[in-house]
Each structure stands twice: as C-alpha cells, then as structure tokens.
Scaffold this motif. Structure first.
Motif, mmCIF file in Angstrom:
data_model
loop_
_atom_site.group_PDB
_atom_site.id
_atom_site.type_symbol
_atom_site.label_atom_id
_atom_site.label_comp_id
_atom_site.label_asym_id
_atom_site.label_seq_id
_atom_site.Cartn_x
_atom_site.Cartn_y
_atom_site.Cartn_z
ATOM 1 N N GLY A 264 11.674 -56.110 65.619
ATOM 2 C CA GLY A 264 11.631 -54.721 65.195
ATOM 3 C C GLY A 264 12.947 -54.266 64.593
ATOM 4 N N THR A 265 13.003 -52.985 64.299
ATOM 5 C CA THR A 265 14.198 -52.390 63.702
ATOM 6 C C THR A 265 14.940 -51.589 64.764
ATOM 7 O OG1 THR A 265 13.145 -52.290 61.535
ATOM 8 C CG2 THR A 265 15.047 -50.859 61.887
ATOM 9 N N HIS A 266 16.242 -51.825 64.857
ATOM 10 C CA HIS A 266 17.093 -51.148 65.836
ATOM 11 C C HIS A 266 18.003 -50.186 65.084
ATOM 12 C CE1 HIS A 266 15.591 -54.197 68.537
ATOM 13 N NE2 HIS A 266 15.928 -55.094 67.628
ATOM 14 N N THR A 267 18.066 -48.941 65.552
ATOM 15 C CA THR A 267 18.861 -47.934 64.853
ATOM 16 C C THR A 267 20.079 -47.530 65.674
ATOM 17 O OG1 THR A 267 17.497 -46.145 65.731
ATOM 18 C CG2 THR A 267 16.879 -47.041 63.588
ATOM 19 N N PHE A 268 21.138 -47.242 64.954
ATOM 20 C CA PHE A 268 22.417 -46.853 65.556
ATOM 21 C C PHE A 268 23.001 -45.685 64.775
ATOM 22 C CE2 PHE A 268 21.736 -51.343 66.232
ATOM 23 C CZ PHE A 268 22.081 -51.530 67.561
ATOM 24 N N LYS A 269 23.909 -44.967 65.403
ATOM 25 C CA LYS A 269 24.738 -43.966 64.740
ATOM 26 C C LYS A 269 26.169 -44.429 64.952
ATOM 27 C CE LYS A 269 21.616 -40.108 65.215
ATOM 28 N NZ LYS A 269 21.399 -38.766 65.722
ATOM 29 N N VAL A 270 26.769 -44.961 63.903
ATOM 30 C CA VAL A 270 28.075 -45.590 64.027
ATOM 31 C C VAL A 270 29.153 -44.796 63.311
ATOM 32 C CG1 VAL A 270 27.061 -47.883 64.297
ATOM 33 C CG2 VAL A 270 27.707 -47.094 62.016
ATOM 34 N N SER B 147 34.492 -54.630 76.300
ATOM 35 C CA SER B 147 33.951 -55.806 75.633
ATOM 36 C C SER B 147 33.079 -55.354 74.467
ATOM 37 C CB SER B 147 33.122 -56.622 76.629
ATOM 38 O OG SER B 147 32.574 -57.745 75.986
ATOM 39 N N LEU B 148 33.148 -56.077 73.365
ATOM 40 C CA LEU B 148 32.376 -55.735 72.176
ATOM 41 C C LEU B 148 31.571 -56.930 71.690
ATOM 42 C CD1 LEU B 148 35.181 -53.948 70.107
ATOM 43 C CD2 LEU B 148 33.422 -52.847 71.517
ATOM 44 N N ASP B 149 30.527 -56.641 70.937
ATOM 45 C CA ASP B 149 29.862 -57.629 70.098
ATOM 46 C C ASP B 149 30.376 -57.340 68.696
ATOM 47 O OD1 ASP B 149 28.381 -58.582 72.236
ATOM 48 O OD2 ASP B 149 26.504 -57.635 71.599
ATOM 49 N N ILE B 150 30.911 -58.356 68.031
ATOM 50 C CA ILE B 150 31.410 -58.184 66.672
ATOM 51 C C ILE B 150 30.446 -58.908 65.747
ATOM 52 C CG2 ILE B 150 33.332 -58.558 65.083
ATOM 53 C CD1 ILE B 150 35.197 -58.571 67.533
ATOM 54 N N LEU B 151 29.806 -58.142 64.852
ATOM 55 C CA LEU B 151 28.828 -58.687 63.927
ATOM 56 C C LEU B 151 29.459 -58.743 62.537
ATOM 57 C CD1 LEU B 151 27.310 -57.190 66.325
ATOM 58 C CD2 LEU B 151 25.343 -57.185 64.819
ATOM 59 N N GLY C 74 27.315 -57.239 74.614
ATOM 60 C CA GLY C 74 26.022 -57.573 75.183
ATOM 61 C C GLY C 74 24.851 -56.877 74.519
ATOM 62 N N ARG C 75 25.128 -55.894 73.673
ATOM 63 C CA ARG C 75 24.055 -55.105 73.057
ATOM 64 C C ARG C 75 23.204 -55.941 72.098
ATOM 65 N NH1 ARG C 75 20.617 -51.367 74.140
ATOM 66 N NH2 ARG C 75 20.438 -49.680 72.663
ATOM 67 N N ALA C 76 23.832 -56.823 71.333
ATOM 68 C CA ALA C 76 23.077 -57.650 70.384
ATOM 69 C C ALA C 76 22.042 -58.503 71.122
ATOM 70 C CB ALA C 76 24.024 -58.519 69.565
ATOM 71 N N ALA C 77 22.450 -59.181 72.175
ATOM 72 C CA ALA C 77 21.517 -60.018 72.945
ATOM 73 C C ALA C 77 20.440 -59.166 73.602
ATOM 74 C CB ALA C 77 22.272 -60.830 73.996
ATOM 75 N N GLU C 78 20.828 -58.024 74.140
ATOM 76 C CA GLU C 78 19.881 -57.130 74.801
ATOM 77 C C GLU C 78 18.762 -56.706 73.849
ATOM 78 O OE1 GLU C 78 20.071 -52.525 76.330
ATOM 79 O OE2 GLU C 78 21.800 -53.788 76.751
ATOM 80 N N THR D 238 37.020 -45.849 75.455
ATOM 81 C CA THR D 238 36.168 -46.137 76.614
ATOM 82 C C THR D 238 34.887 -45.302 76.567
ATOM 83 O OG1 THR D 238 37.337 -44.464 77.910
ATOM 84 C CG2 THR D 238 38.115 -46.756 78.111
ATOM 85 N N ASP D 239 34.656 -44.613 75.452
ATOM 86 C CA ASP D 239 33.531 -43.682 75.333
ATOM 87 C C ASP D 239 32.395 -44.238 74.476
ATOM 88 O OD1 ASP D 239 34.949 -43.659 72.952
ATOM 89 O OD2 ASP D 239 34.708 -41.512 72.624
ATOM 90 N N LEU D 240 32.244 -45.551 74.430
ATOM 91 C CA LEU D 240 31.235 -46.162 73.571
ATOM 92 C C LEU D 240 29.831 -45.914 74.120
ATOM 93 C CD1 LEU D 240 33.046 -49.560 72.922
ATOM 94 C CD2 LEU D 240 33.244 -47.389 71.689
ATOM 95 N N LYS D 241 28.894 -45.714 73.198
ATOM 96 C CA LYS D 241 27.511 -45.429 73.571
ATOM 97 C C LYS D 241 26.612 -46.602 73.147
ATOM 98 C CE LYS D 241 28.077 -40.526 73.729
ATOM 99 N NZ LYS D 241 29.212 -40.697 74.534
ATOM 100 N N PRO D 242 25.501 -46.828 73.865
ATOM 101 C CA PRO D 242 24.614 -47.955 73.540
ATOM 102 C C PRO D 242 24.088 -47.926 72.101
ATOM 103 C CG PRO D 242 24.023 -47.033 75.661
ATOM 104 C CD PRO D 242 25.061 -46.116 75.059
ATOM 105 N N ASP D 243 23.879 -46.728 71.547
ATOM 106 C CA ASP D 243 23.367 -46.634 70.180
ATOM 107 C C ASP D 243 24.480 -46.306 69.183
ATOM 108 O OD1 ASP D 243 23.854 -44.014 70.934
ATOM 109 O OD2 ASP D 243 22.037 -43.218 70.010
#
Length: 141
Positions: A24-30, A80-84, A122-126, A47-52
């Motif tokens: 599917g398609t995953h949406t974010f506000k970056v 920790s970050l996922d870097i794409l 961990g968000r990419a794998a999730e 330290t204020d990162l959000k899942p989306d």
C-alpha cells in the motif's frame, strides 16, 4: 529560551510525502531541509519525532545538480533513525535501518542519490517499506 525553541519546532512547515510499497501507500508529513545549513543540522538534538513525520533532504546536494553519493552520520542525534537514500527517479536505493544514536560512523548511500529521507528508527520495517519502493512529494514546494 526553551519556550522559543518549542515554538520554532511547532511552526516548522511540513511537506506531504508518500511511499508506495507492495502493501500500500504510506503517507508522511515531513520537514524539508533544502539549504546547506538545514541539511548539516538535520535532526540533530531532536527528541520530538513523530511516527508519521521525518525530514526530507531535497534537493540533494542542496546546491542542486546531478545526484551524488551521500554519507550521513548520527552525531548529536539522540534518536535512532531509518535513513532512506532516494534515487533521482524517486525509488529507494538503500535503507539504513535503526541507526545508532550519536554515532560518528559514516552511513553511505552506496550510489548517487537525489534525496534522502529520515524517519524514526524501525518505521520502514514496521510499514514494510523496502528498497525499490517509490517515494513522491511535491517538488514545487
């Protein structure tokens, strides 16, 4: 001074971004990091990162031009970050998952890229996001 810092973070403009995966398609506000200074700072001290949420480094390099090999690190980054790493055609070239906070070890893209996206570790794998998936955003913004 803390209240000013909080208001600065609260007023940061976000950009809609989506990743089309096999599930599917995953949406974010970056947040957008376009300038050399914004890209050098990235998500350091945050330290204020959000899942989306996340941060898009585009254009990369900030001076424009042809895609280049990228190398990021986690210096001064407590989360920790996922870097794409994203190719010029919008496909994901490499995902560096669950990067080590505060590490100064370079994390290379492995090939020339035109953009880089940072998400919570961990968000990419999730979400089932994988190399080859298509990332889109409004490049006019």
């Amino acid at each position: 001074m803390n209240s000013d810092a909080k208001s600065d973070v609260a007023t940061v403009a976000t950009l809609p971004l989506s990743i089309k995966s096999t599930n599917g398609t995953h949406t974010f506000k970056v947040e957008s990091a376009k300038t050399q200074d914004e890209q050098a700072r990235g998500l350091m001290f945050r330290t204020d990162l959000k899942p989306d949420g996340g941060m898009l480094f585009w254009p990369y390099p900030p001076t424009g031009g042809a895609p280049v090999a990228a190398s990021f690190w986690m210096k001064n980054t407590p989360s920790s970050l996922d870097i794409l790493y994203i190719r010029a055609d919008g496909t994901i070239a490499r995902i560096a998952e669950n990067t080590v906070p505060f590490s100064e070890t370079p994390i290379p893209s492995g090939e020339p890229v035109g953009a880089v996206l940072e998400l919570i570790g961990g968000r990419a794998a999730e979400l089932g996001i994988a190399e080859g998936d298509l990332v889109t955003w409004d490049k006019a913004k």
